[in-house]
Design a protein around this motif. Structure first.
Motif, PDB file in Angstrom:
ATOM      1  N   ASP A 128       0.821  -1.217   0.000  1.00 15.63           N
ATOM      2  CA  ASP A 128       0.000   0.000   0.000  1.00 15.63           C
ATOM      3  C   ASP A 128       0.853   1.264   0.000  1.00 15.63           C
ATOM      4  OD1 ASP A 128      -2.329  -1.486  -0.029  1.00 15.63           O
ATOM      5  OD2 ASP A 128      -2.628  -1.371   2.152  1.00 15.63           O
ATOM      6  N   ARG A 129       1.894   1.266   0.828  1.00 17.89           N
ATOM      7  CA  ARG A 129       2.751   2.458   0.877  1.00 17.89           C
ATOM      8  C   ARG A 129       3.558   2.592  -0.419  1.00 17.89           C
ATOM      9  NH1 ARG A 129       5.092   3.407   6.382  1.00 17.89           N
ATOM     10  NH2 ARG A 129       3.014   4.240   6.684  1.00 17.89           N
ATOM     11  N   ILE A 130       4.061   1.493  -0.949  1.00 16.65           N
ATOM     12  CA  ILE A 130       4.773   1.525  -2.233  1.00 16.65           C
ATOM     13  C   ILE A 130       3.847   2.089  -3.308  1.00 16.65           C
ATOM     14  CG2 ILE A 130       5.763   0.098  -4.093  1.00 16.65           C
ATOM     15  CD1 ILE A 130       7.707   0.388  -1.774  1.00 16.65           C
ATOM     16  N   GLN A 131       2.625   1.602  -3.354  1.00 18.64           N
ATOM     17  CA  GLN A 131       1.650   2.069  -4.348  1.00 18.64           C
ATOM     18  C   GLN A 131       1.393   3.567  -4.193  1.00 18.64           C
ATOM     19  OE1 GLN A 131       0.329   0.499  -6.898  1.00 18.64           O
ATOM     20  NE2 GLN A 131      -1.088   2.093  -7.505  1.00 18.64           N
ATOM     21  N   LYS A 132       1.264   4.037  -2.971  1.00 18.43           N
ATOM     22  CA  LYS A 132       0.979   5.455  -2.734  1.00 18.43           C
ATOM     23  C   LYS A 132       2.097   6.347  -3.258  1.00 18.43           C
ATOM     24  CE  LYS A 132       0.082   8.956   0.720  1.00 18.43           C
ATOM     25  NZ  LYS A 132      -0.206   9.312   2.085  1.00 18.43           N
ATOM     26  N   TYR A 133       3.345   5.976  -3.011  1.00 20.35           N
ATOM     27  CA  TYR A 133       4.464   6.859  -3.331  1.00 20.35           C
ATOM     28  C   TYR A 133       5.144   6.577  -4.672  1.00 20.35           C
ATOM     29  CZ  TYR A 133       3.998   8.859   1.259  1.00 20.35           C
ATOM     30  OH  TYR A 133       3.500   9.513   2.356  1.00 20.35           O
ATOM     31  N   PHE A 134       4.862   5.425  -5.288  1.00 18.26           N
ATOM     32  CA  PHE A 134       5.551   5.078  -6.533  1.00 18.26           C
ATOM     33  C   PHE A 134       4.610   4.697  -7.677  1.00 18.26           C
ATOM     34  CE2 PHE A 134       8.809   4.242  -3.282  1.00 18.26           C
ATOM     35  CZ  PHE A 134       9.871   4.954  -3.818  1.00 18.26           C
ATOM     36  N   SER A 135       3.360   5.135  -7.640  1.00 22.21           N
ATOM     37  CA  SER A 135       2.427   4.724  -8.686  1.00 22.21           C
ATOM     38  C   SER A 135       2.311   5.702  -9.842  1.00 22.21           C
ATOM     39  CB  SER A 135       1.040   4.470  -8.090  1.00 22.21           C
ATOM     40  OG  SER A 135       0.510   5.671  -7.580  1.00 22.21           O
ATOM     41  N   SER A 136       2.735   6.936  -9.643  1.00 20.83           N
ATOM     42  CA  SER A 136       2.633   7.913 -10.733  1.00 20.83           C
ATOM     43  C   SER A 136       3.873   8.799 -10.740  1.00 20.83           C
ATOM     44  CB  SER A 136       1.380   8.776 -10.570  1.00 20.83           C
ATOM     45  OG  SER A 136       1.583   9.764  -9.579  1.00 20.83           O
ATOM     46  N   GLY A 137       3.974   9.604 -11.787  1.00 18.71           N
ATOM     47  CA  GLY A 137       5.093  10.530 -11.899  1.00 18.71           C
ATOM     48  C   GLY A 137       4.926  11.779 -11.049  1.00 18.71           C
ATOM     49  N   LEU A 138       3.797  11.900 -10.342  1.00 20.39           N
ATOM     50  CA  LEU A 138       3.553  13.070  -9.498  1.00 20.39           C
ATOM     51  C   LEU A 138       4.346  12.968  -8.198  1.00 20.39           C
ATOM     52  CD1 LEU A 138      -0.309  13.384  -9.936  1.00 20.39           C
ATOM     53  CD2 LEU A 138       1.481  14.688 -11.112  1.00 20.39           C
ATOM     54  N   GLU A 139       4.954  14.071  -7.800  1.00 24.13           N
ATOM     55  CA  GLU A 139       5.745  14.106  -6.569  1.00 24.13           C
ATOM     56  C   GLU A 139       4.860  13.904  -5.345  1.00 24.13           C
ATOM     57  OE1 GLU A 139       9.180  14.706  -6.220  1.00 24.13           O
ATOM     58  OE2 GLU A 139       9.337  14.674  -8.406  1.00 24.13           O
ATOM     59  N   GLN A 140       5.327  13.065  -4.432  1.00 25.60           N
ATOM     60  CA  GLN A 140       4.709  12.873  -3.126  1.00 25.60           C
ATOM     61  C   GLN A 140       5.753  13.266  -2.093  1.00 25.60           C
ATOM     62  OE1 GLN A 140       1.554  11.483  -2.465  1.00 25.60           O
ATOM     63  NE2 GLN A 140       1.136  11.565  -4.663  1.00 25.60           N
ATOM     64  N   TYR A 141       5.404  14.136  -1.160  1.00 32.27           N
ATOM     65  CA  TYR A 141       6.377  14.666  -0.212  1.00 32.27           C
ATOM     66  C   TYR A 141       6.256  14.002   1.157  1.00 32.27           C
ATOM     67  CZ  TYR A 141       7.252  18.047  -3.819  1.00 32.27           C
ATOM     68  OH  TYR A 141       7.599  18.615  -5.011  1.00 32.27           O
ATOM     69  N   ILE A 142       7.410  13.827   1.801  1.00 30.56           N
ATOM     70  CA  ILE A 142       7.477  13.200   3.116  1.00 30.56           C
ATOM     71  C   ILE A 142       8.275  14.125   4.031  1.00 30.56           C
ATOM     72  CG2 ILE A 142       8.318  11.199   4.419  1.00 30.56           C
ATOM     73  CD1 ILE A 142       7.962   9.562   1.824  1.00 30.56           C
ATOM     74  N   SER A 143       7.688  14.479   5.154  1.00 27.70           N
ATOM     75  CA  SER A 143       8.338  15.367   6.125  1.00 27.70           C
ATOM     76  C   SER A 143       9.411  14.608   6.898  1.00 27.70           C
ATOM     77  CB  SER A 143       7.301  15.920   7.110  1.00 27.70           C
ATOM     78  OG  SER A 143       6.881  14.890   7.990  1.00 27.70           O
TER      79      SER A 143
END
Length: 173
Positions: A128-143
Protein backbone atom coordinates in the motif's frame (compact mmCIF):
# COMPACT_ATOMS: atom_id res chain seq x y z
CA UNK A 1 38.56 7.86 11.77
CA UNK A 2 35.43 9.60 10.45
CA UNK A 3 35.24 11.70 7.28
CA UNK A 4 32.37 13.78 5.97
CA UNK A 5 31.51 13.97 2.28
CA UNK A 6 29.09 16.57 0.90
CA UNK A 7 27.03 15.78 -2.22
CA UNK A 8 24.82 18.68 -3.25
CA UNK A 9 23.37 18.70 -6.74
CA UNK A 10 21.79 16.42 -9.31
CA UNK A 11 22.47 12.70 -9.33
CA UNK A 12 24.38 12.21 -12.55
CA UNK A 13 27.21 10.10 -13.94
CA UNK A 14 30.03 12.59 -13.28
CA UNK A 15 28.84 13.48 -9.77
CA UNK A 16 28.49 9.86 -8.69
CA UNK A 17 31.86 8.92 -10.19
CA UNK A 18 33.42 11.82 -8.25
CA UNK A 19 31.66 10.61 -5.09
CA UNK A 20 32.94 7.09 -5.65
CA UNK A 21 36.50 8.38 -6.11
CA UNK A 22 36.35 10.38 -2.85
CA UNK A 23 34.88 7.43 -0.95
CA UNK A 24 37.50 4.99 -2.23
CA UNK A 25 40.26 7.45 -1.39
CA UNK A 26 38.89 7.95 2.13
CA UNK A 27 38.70 4.19 2.72
CA UNK A 28 42.23 3.75 1.35
CA UNK A 29 43.40 6.52 3.74
CA UNK A 30 42.04 4.57 6.71
CA UNK A 31 38.58 6.04 7.26
CA UNK A 32 36.46 3.66 9.32
CA UNK A 33 33.33 5.83 9.22
CA UNK A 34 31.95 7.97 6.41
CA UNK A 35 29.10 10.43 6.73
CA UNK A 36 27.54 11.45 3.43
CA UNK A 37 25.68 14.75 3.61
CA UNK A 38 23.15 14.52 0.79
CA UNK A 39 21.03 17.24 -0.79
CA UNK A 40 19.65 16.44 -4.24
CA UNK A 41 16.37 16.58 -6.08
CA UNK A 42 17.35 13.37 -7.86
CA UNK A 43 18.42 12.57 -11.39
CA UNK A 44 19.76 9.55 -13.22
CA UNK A 45 18.41 6.21 -11.94
CA UNK A 46 21.39 4.21 -13.24
CA UNK A 47 23.90 6.40 -11.40
CA UNK A 48 21.83 6.48 -8.22
CA UNK A 49 21.27 2.72 -8.02
CA UNK A 50 24.96 2.17 -8.74
CA UNK A 51 25.96 4.42 -5.81
CA UNK A 52 23.32 2.82 -3.56
CA UNK A 53 24.82 -0.63 -4.16
CA UNK A 54 28.40 0.69 -3.97
CA UNK A 55 27.81 2.32 -0.57
CA UNK A 56 26.09 -0.84 0.76
CA UNK A 57 29.13 -2.92 -0.25
CA UNK A 58 31.79 -0.94 1.60
CA UNK A 59 33.68 -2.39 4.59
CA UNK A 60 33.18 0.81 6.61
CA UNK A 61 30.30 2.33 8.58
CA UNK A 62 28.21 4.59 6.32
CA UNK A 63 25.83 7.18 7.69
CA UNK A 64 23.80 9.49 5.48
CA UNK A 65 22.31 12.84 6.48
CA UNK A 66 19.66 14.64 4.42
CA UNK A 67 20.48 18.32 4.81
CA UNK A 68 17.83 19.77 2.52
CA UNK A 69 15.89 18.00 -0.21
CA UNK A 70 16.36 14.32 -0.87
CA UNK A 71 14.19 13.54 -3.83
CA UNK A 72 13.55 10.78 -6.30
CA UNK A 73 16.63 8.56 -6.79
CA UNK A 74 18.48 10.55 -4.09
CA UNK A 75 15.87 9.29 -1.57
CA UNK A 76 16.68 5.74 -2.66
CA UNK A 77 20.42 6.47 -2.25
CA UNK A 78 19.67 7.79 1.24
CA UNK A 79 18.57 4.30 2.29
CA UNK A 80 22.12 2.97 1.71
CA UNK A 81 23.20 4.40 5.07
CA UNK A 82 23.38 2.07 8.04
CA UNK A 83 22.52 5.18 10.07
CA UNK A 84 20.20 7.73 8.44
CA UNK A 85 19.37 11.17 9.80
CA UNK A 86 17.56 14.16 8.39
CA UNK A 87 17.64 17.85 9.24
CA UNK A 88 14.61 19.55 10.79
CA UNK A 89 14.40 21.81 7.72
CA UNK A 90 14.43 19.06 5.12
CA UNK A 91 12.07 17.07 2.92
CA UNK A 92 11.90 13.87 0.89
CA UNK A 93 10.05 13.47 -2.39
CA UNK A 94 9.15 10.28 -4.21
CA UNK A 95 7.50 9.36 -7.49
CA UNK A 96 7.47 6.60 -10.06
CA UNK A 97 10.27 6.57 -12.61
CA UNK A 98 8.96 7.73 -15.98
CA UNK A 99 10.26 7.74 -19.52
CA UNK A 100 11.66 11.12 -20.53
CA UNK A 101 11.74 10.55 -24.29
CA UNK A 102 10.60 8.17 -27.01
CA UNK A 103 7.19 6.69 -27.69
CA UNK A 104 6.54 6.06 -23.97
CA UNK A 105 7.34 9.58 -22.71
CA UNK A 106 5.75 10.34 -19.29
CA UNK A 107 4.67 6.69 -18.82
CA UNK A 108 5.76 4.79 -15.70
CA UNK A 109 9.02 2.92 -16.31
CA UNK A 110 9.95 -0.57 -15.20
CA UNK A 111 12.77 1.12 -13.23
CA UNK A 112 10.13 2.00 -10.64
CA UNK A 113 10.40 -1.46 -9.08
CA UNK A 114 14.18 -0.99 -8.92
CA UNK A 115 14.04 2.38 -7.13
CA UNK A 116 11.29 1.26 -4.76
CA UNK A 117 12.94 -2.06 -3.78
CA UNK A 118 15.10 -0.54 -0.99
CA UNK A 119 11.96 0.96 0.55
CA UNK A 120 10.56 -2.57 0.82
CA UNK A 121 13.81 -4.16 2.01
CA UNK A 122 15.23 -1.49 4.31
CA UNK A 123 12.29 0.67 5.40
CA UNK A 124 9.91 -2.35 5.35
CA UNK A 125 7.23 -0.65 3.30
CA UNK A 126 4.19 -2.70 2.39
CA UNK A 127 2.41 -2.79 -0.98
CA UNK A 128 0.00 0.00 0.00
CA UNK A 129 2.75 2.46 0.88
CA UNK A 130 4.77 1.52 -2.23
CA UNK A 131 1.65 2.07 -4.35
CA UNK A 132 0.98 5.46 -2.73
CA UNK A 133 4.46 6.86 -3.33
CA UNK A 134 5.55 5.08 -6.53
CA UNK A 135 2.43 4.72 -8.69
CA UNK A 136 2.63 7.91 -10.73
CA UNK A 137 5.09 10.53 -11.90
CA UNK A 138 3.55 13.07 -9.50
CA UNK A 139 5.74 14.11 -6.57
CA UNK A 140 4.71 12.87 -3.13
CA UNK A 141 6.38 14.67 -0.21
CA UNK A 142 7.48 13.20 3.12
CA UNK A 143 8.34 15.37 6.13
CA UNK A 144 11.29 14.66 8.41
CA UNK A 145 9.03 13.33 11.18
CA UNK A 146 7.14 11.11 8.74
CA UNK A 147 10.43 9.81 7.34
CA UNK A 148 11.23 8.46 10.82
CA UNK A 149 7.72 7.02 11.23
CA UNK A 150 8.00 5.40 7.76
CA UNK A 151 11.38 3.76 8.54
CA UNK A 152 13.42 5.89 6.13
CA UNK A 153 15.36 7.90 8.71
CA UNK A 154 16.38 6.93 12.21
CA UNK A 155 16.31 10.44 13.65
CA UNK A 156 15.55 14.09 12.90
CA UNK A 157 18.51 16.21 13.92
CA UNK A 158 20.54 19.17 12.86
CA UNK A 159 23.93 17.59 12.30
CA UNK A 160 26.94 19.27 13.88
CA UNK A 161 30.24 18.42 12.24
CA UNK A 162 32.98 18.29 14.87
CA UNK A 163 35.64 20.98 14.77
CA UNK A 164 38.67 19.82 12.85
CA UNK A 165 36.78 17.07 11.01
CA UNK A 166 37.84 16.33 7.46
CA UNK A 167 35.14 17.47 5.04
CA UNK A 168 35.29 16.54 1.37
CA UNK A 169 33.10 18.10 -1.30
CA UNK A 170 31.91 16.23 -4.39
CA UNK A 171 32.12 18.18 -7.63
CA UNK A 172 28.74 17.82 -9.33
CA UNK A 173 28.47 19.46 -12.76
Amino acid sequence: MQKFIVYQGPINHVGTMNLQTLVLSAVKDGATELCLLLCSGGGDVTSGIGIFNFLKSLPVQISIHNFGMCGSIAATMFLAGARRTTAKASMFSLHAATYVDGSRVAQVSENTSLISAPFRQIAHWDDDRIQKYFSSGLEQYISPDDSVEFGMAHEVLDLEIPEGAEILNVFVP
